[in-house]
Enzyme design. Structure first.
Site, short mmCIF file in Angstrom:
data_model
loop_
_atom_site.label_atom_id
_atom_site.label_comp_id
_atom_site.label_asym_id
_atom_site.label_seq_id
_atom_site.Cartn_x
_atom_site.Cartn_y
_atom_site.Cartn_z
N TYR A 181 0.88 -1.22 -0.07
CA TYR A 181 0.12 -0.05 -0.13
C TYR A 181 1.03 1.25 0.06
CZ TYR A 181 -4.09 3.08 1.39
OH TYR A 181 -4.96 4.01 1.25
N ASN A 183 1.26 3.61 1.81
CA ASN A 183 2.26 3.95 3.06
C ASN A 183 3.24 3.18 3.66
OD1 ASN A 183 0.67 2.12 4.08
ND2 ASN A 183 -0.31 3.22 5.64
N LYS A 184 3.53 2.24 2.86
CA LYS A 184 4.81 1.36 3.17
C LYS A 184 6.11 1.81 2.50
CE LYS A 184 1.66 -1.66 5.29
NZ LYS A 184 0.18 -1.06 5.00
N GLN A 185 7.05 0.98 3.08
CA GLN A 185 8.21 1.40 2.45
C GLN A 185 8.42 1.28 0.88
OE1 GLN A 185 7.38 0.15 5.56
NE2 GLN A 185 9.18 -0.20 6.68
#
Length: 374
Positions: A181, A183-185
């Site tokens: 997603y 907002n992940k790294q």
């Protein structure tokens, strides 16, 4: 005042555009394109696994992982209450019985020493979810799993690049999953992956992702099992490949953000800052998670509203699974009391920590938070 600073903004400054153009130029935009296999192989290799199965999102990855273990209806799976609903929802929708654990107040993760007391003859697996930047203490989990012959489902959705005692998260479970997603790294917009070392689990996961189509070309549309259309597209995988190329600098940036906040906020007596490290891992600061001390008169909701008015995005902590109305209405977890999970929801929130943050924005967030708290 600066313009609004969101909780997260992805950074797409590598080969993302180049690889996406390659997909468009070649016409390979579906789940059959070459970036799929490349992303699976490179992610598996990075984490230290033999196989990877890319899919539509982290929740889909959980569905596939759980079903691939051949757990039976009514089997019990020990899982955290303090987590996002995806983890426990996948257990419930696969006809399994979640047995919930409270979390440690400072790391937000389950305390593995609580697991053994929850084990019954029906227990077949342990689900660990590494949260917010710190890992679960996996040595104890693995020891208990071996002792009772239990499977480990490792939810590493937030932990790209994080290590437990020098070994990558996502390498510990019988099956492990990641989310991609925004907002992940590493992001593919939406996306997920299941990782494993067992070839049988790998083959079953691939089948489940693709509607359980028969491998016999003469039986193409004859199905003997139920699966899902959880296929990742070549476009998404192209993003993933480009993002993975930058993983080391991404981790460095995450820790830079966390350490700068630590420096700027360390003298504020009214809040607890996230733990920078434990005996087994260094915080990767997936999010910068803050909890209020009892001396604070304002509620988390009030503080978040004031920050929003001043142009700072925030998010609350997870609402505990044992308090979720949807589960209580199903007769699950009724009258359960897990105090740390409940308290953390009441006093916790996180501030902007996306990879696109500048030093000036971090300083503005810290300055504004200080004003609101005072």
């Amino acid at each position: 005042m600066m313009s609004f600073i969101p909780v997260n903004e992805p950074l797409l400054d590598g080969n993302e555009k180049k690889y996406l153009n390659e997909c468009i130029d070649t016409g390979w935009i579906s789940s059959e394109g070459p970036f799929i296999k490349k992303f699976e192989e490179e992610m598996a290799n990075y984490v230290g696994r033999k196989y990877g199965v890319a899919c539509t999102n982290g929740s889909a990855a959980l569905d596939i992982a759980i079903r691939a273990l051949n757990l039976q209806k009514g089997d019990e799976v020990i899982a955290p209450s303090f987590t996002i609903i995806s983890s426990v929802q996948s257990l419930v929708t696969n006809d399994l019985t979640p047995i919930l654990l409270d979390c440690d107040f400072s790391t937000f993760n389950i305390n593995p020493s609580d697991i053994e007391a929850k084990i019954t003859p029906k227990t077949k697996a342990i689900m660990v979810v590494h949260l917010y930047g710190l890992t679960v203490d996996m040595d104890i989990v693995i020891e208990i799993a071996k002792k009772y012959n239990l499977k480990i489902i490792e939810d590493s959705a937030q932990m790209h690049g994080q290590e437990y005692k020098g070994k990558k998260c996502g390498s510990f479970g019988d099956v492990s999953i990641f989310s991609f997603y925004p907002n992940k790294q590493i992001t593919t917009g939406e996306g997920g992956m299941v990782l494993m070392d067992d070839k049988i689990i790998y083959e079953k996961s691939k089948s489940l992702r693709n509607l359980c189509f028969s491998l016999d070309p003469n039986k193409r549309f004859i199905h003997e099992s139920i699966g899902w259309n959880y296929r990742m597209t070549n476009l998404q995988a192209a993003l993933g490949v480009a993002q993975l190329e930058k993983i080391d600098e991404i981790i460095e940036k995450k820790r830079y953000i966390g350490n700068l906040y630590n420096k700027l906020l360390k003298d504020i007596d009214s809040i607890n800052l996230p733990i920078s490290q434990t005996q087994y891992c260094e915080n990767i600061y997936w999010v910068y998670a803050i909890t209020l001390k009892d001396s604070v008169k304002k509620s988390v909701k009030e503080i978040m509203q004031e920050l929003s008015k001043k142009g700072i995005g925030t998010r609350p902590f997870f609402y505990p699974m044992h308090k979720q109305p949807v589960f209580n209405n199903m007769g699950l977890f009724v009258n359960e009391h897990l105090p740390n999970s409940e308290k953390l929801y009441e006093i916790g929130f996180y501030i902007p920590s996306g990879l696109a943050l500048t030093k000036e924005q971090i300083e503005e967030v810290a300055k504004t938070l200080r004003e609101v708290l005072q």
